[in-house]
Write an enzyme that holds these catalytic residues in place. Structure first.
Site, short mmCIF file in Angstrom:
data_model
loop_
_atom_site.label_atom_id
_atom_site.label_comp_id
_atom_site.label_asym_id
_atom_site.label_seq_id
_atom_site.Cartn_x
_atom_site.Cartn_y
_atom_site.Cartn_z
N ASP A 1 -4.06 -53.71 34.15
CA ASP A 1 -5.45 -54.42 33.37
C ASP A 1 -5.71 -53.74 32.28
O ASP A 1 -6.71 -54.34 31.91
CB ASP A 1 -6.27 -55.22 34.14
CG ASP A 1 -5.84 -56.01 35.26
OD1 ASP A 1 -4.33 -56.68 35.10
OD2 ASP A 1 -5.95 -56.49 36.09
N HIS B 1 1.17 -59.03 33.15
CA HIS B 1 0.91 -58.44 31.56
C HIS B 1 0.93 -59.85 30.66
O HIS B 1 1.80 -60.84 30.23
CB HIS B 1 3.08 -58.04 31.41
CG HIS B 1 3.14 -57.19 32.14
ND1 HIS B 1 4.26 -55.90 32.36
CD2 HIS B 1 1.96 -56.29 33.12
CE1 HIS B 1 3.80 -55.59 33.09
NE2 HIS B 1 2.64 -55.43 33.81
P1 IMP Z 1 -1.29 -55.39 46.11
O1 IMP Z 1 -0.21 -54.37 44.69
O2 IMP Z 1 -1.05 -57.58 45.73
O3 IMP Z 1 -0.97 -55.06 47.26
O4 IMP Z 1 -2.96 -55.01 45.89
C1 IMP Z 1 -3.26 -54.00 45.88
C2 IMP Z 1 -4.36 -53.92 45.04
O5 IMP Z 1 -3.77 -53.45 43.68
C3 IMP Z 1 -5.77 -54.97 44.83
O6 IMP Z 1 -6.80 -54.30 44.92
C4 IMP Z 1 -5.00 -56.07 43.58
O7 IMP Z 1 -6.03 -55.98 42.72
C5 IMP Z 1 -4.43 -54.46 42.95
N1 IMP Z 1 -3.14 -55.01 42.00
C6 IMP Z 1 -2.61 -54.93 42.10
N2 IMP Z 1 -0.97 -55.30 41.50
C7 IMP Z 1 -2.46 -54.82 39.89
C8 IMP Z 1 -2.40 -55.43 38.57
O8 IMP Z 1 -1.58 -55.48 38.16
N3 IMP Z 1 -3.75 -54.96 37.56
C9 IMP Z 1 -4.86 -55.46 38.37
N4 IMP Z 1 -4.09 -54.71 39.86
C10 IMP Z 1 -3.86 -54.55 40.69
#
Ligand code: IMP
Length: 424
Positions: A5, A35
């Site tokens: 982010d 995005h």
């Molecule tokens: P997952 O990628 O859905 O397995 O989530 C694993 C961790 O990564 C969690 O803490 C999510 O909030 C974080 N996360 C995954 N994708 C993003 C993103 O695009 N931005 C910020 N955090 C992310």
């Protein structure tokens, strides 16, 4: 360069406007990414797996094999972009025939795993990312080329081990009892029905990735990363990470731009050592929907935890991510703080630590050692030249450069592409 982010979509938008690129490619992650771009009229455009070049005429967008594609979500995303008036067809979008497919059972499985962990949940985006990666590494993954062909898709579903199917069917009934709407386990017929539309819709987008990369050799290709360096499955704050290598850029890049916020945010589980006091956090976070700069997740809408710039993390990301230059984002949101803090080290059980600790339990308990800087009161959203920035702002940027050991070539002072100052 942090926990995701950081505003990469705006950075991509800026580079597409100011430089000539033939294509933008996503190479890892999946629908967990969100995005956000803001057009000239202030409208937000949010994409998840589709590269951020999709709004730009004459730019081709490729989803490469490292990306996890949820077909149902991909159809939705393309349809929404078309409804917003953007052209999305095979002339500007391609999906690698080897991209990994996320199916319903991956998402069901994740929901169950997260629930079982209770207070120790990772706080994932629930997009089935980790279970898809597990399938890939267990050699039970499905590829895009196989998904879009009913013959191979059916063969794939039938080939799943019986134990696997039983497991998912059992799980499905558990989920259904708890009121969740889910597919019927891995029921081949139901799956074929559920995915038929997506199969036909997405089939034309299939591309030969090796061929695409070969053609790009003497062209300008912009790789778009996703998530943040510290969410890297190998290097990051395990277990509170995503399931792809986010800090490992493709080998054929000439230049790597690290994107870092002027402060830091995090969603999901895991420590954020420099988290602000509640009152300070409220100011930085802003109000949901107020502007694209407000700190709420683009994929899940969750409020982001906000903290002061963490120099330990930024330096680690710069080094491990082989970052050449840094694009500093959201500097405008720090306006109005009389004092701005930066973590220069961590304290752990009486010791001072100056680098990002590999032992996960240590990171969960570290406390920041801060240095304070005088802030600035002026709104800097209209600044376009380095000279438009208050002296304290320039001092702050310089201090971050020193900590990251990298030149900051651009600072962003608002969500629109033109709200960018080039520092070279
Ligand atoms: P997952 O990628 O859905 O397995 O989530 C694993 C961790 O990564 C969690 O803490 C999510 O909030 C974080 N996360 C995954 N994708 C993003 C993103 O695009 N931005 C910020 N955090 C992310």
């Amino acid at each position: 360069m942090q926990f995701g982010d950081e505003g990469k979509a705006k950075v991509i938008d800026y580079f597409l406007i100011t430089r000539d690129y033939d294509a933008v490619a996503r190479y890892h992650g999946g629908g967990n990414a969100g995005h956000t771009q803001v057009d000239r009229h202030g409208n937000e455009v949010i994409t998840h797996i589709i590269p951020s070049g999709i709004r730009k005429k004459g730019v081709y967008n490729a989803i490469l094999s490292g990306v996890m594609v949820d077909p149902l979500e991909a159809v939705k995303e393309i349809t929404e972009l078309r409804e917003m008036g953007y052209k999305v067809n095979i002339s500007n979008l391609g999906i690698s025939e080897r991209a990994q497919i996320t199916l319903q059972y991956h998402k069901d499985f994740e929901r169950r795993q997260e629930r079982k962990k209770g207070g120790k949940a990772v706080g994932t985006t629930m997009k089935g990312i980790s279970p898809t990666a597990v399938s890939t590494h267990a050699r039970e993954g499905l590829r895009f080329a196989e998904f879009v062909d009913p013959y191979y898709f059916e063969k794939f579903l039938e080939s799943l081990p019986k134990s696997y199917k039983n497991f998912f069917e059992r799980m499905t009934s558990i989920l259904r009892k708890s009121g969740n709407v889910v597919a019927n386990g891995v029921n081949v017929r139901k799956y074929m029905e559920m995915y038929e539309y997506a199969m036909n819709f997405l089939r034309p987008f299939k591309i030969d990735e090796a061929d695409f990369l070969e053609r790009m050799k003497d062209k300008n290709l912009l790789y778009e990363s996703a998530q943040g360096a510290l969410l890297d499955v190998v290097l990051g704050t395990v277990p509170y990470v995503t399931a792809s290598e986010t800090c490992n850029p493709p080998a054929d890049t000439d230049k790597i731009i690290g994107v870092s916020k002027a402060y830091i945010t995090r969603v999901g589980g895991g420590n954020l050592p420099t988290r602000m006091e509640l009152e300070e956090e409220k100011i930085i976070r802003g109000v949901r929907g107020e502007t694209a700069g407000a700190e709420f997740g683009a994929t899940t809408g969750r409020p982001r935890n906000c903290g002061w710039f963490d120099g330990i993390i930024a330096k680690f990301a710069a080094r491990e991510g082989r970052v050449d230059n840094v694009f500093l984002t959201k500097l405008d949101r720090l306006s109005g703080f009389p004092e701005i803090k930066v973590a220069t080290a961590y304290r752990y059980k009486g010791d001072i630590i100056k680098s990002f600790p590999a032992e996960r339990l240590v990171f969960e308990e570290v406390e920041p050692v801060y240095r304070g800087f005088p802030g600035w009161m002026d709104d800097i959203g209209d600044a376009r030249e380095p000279g438009d920035l208050p002296q304290n702002t320039r001092n702050y940027v310089k201090r971050l450069e020193d900590m990251m050991e990298r030149k900051i070539t651009h600072v962003s002072v608002g969500p629109k592409a033109e709200q960018t100052i080039e520092l070279i």
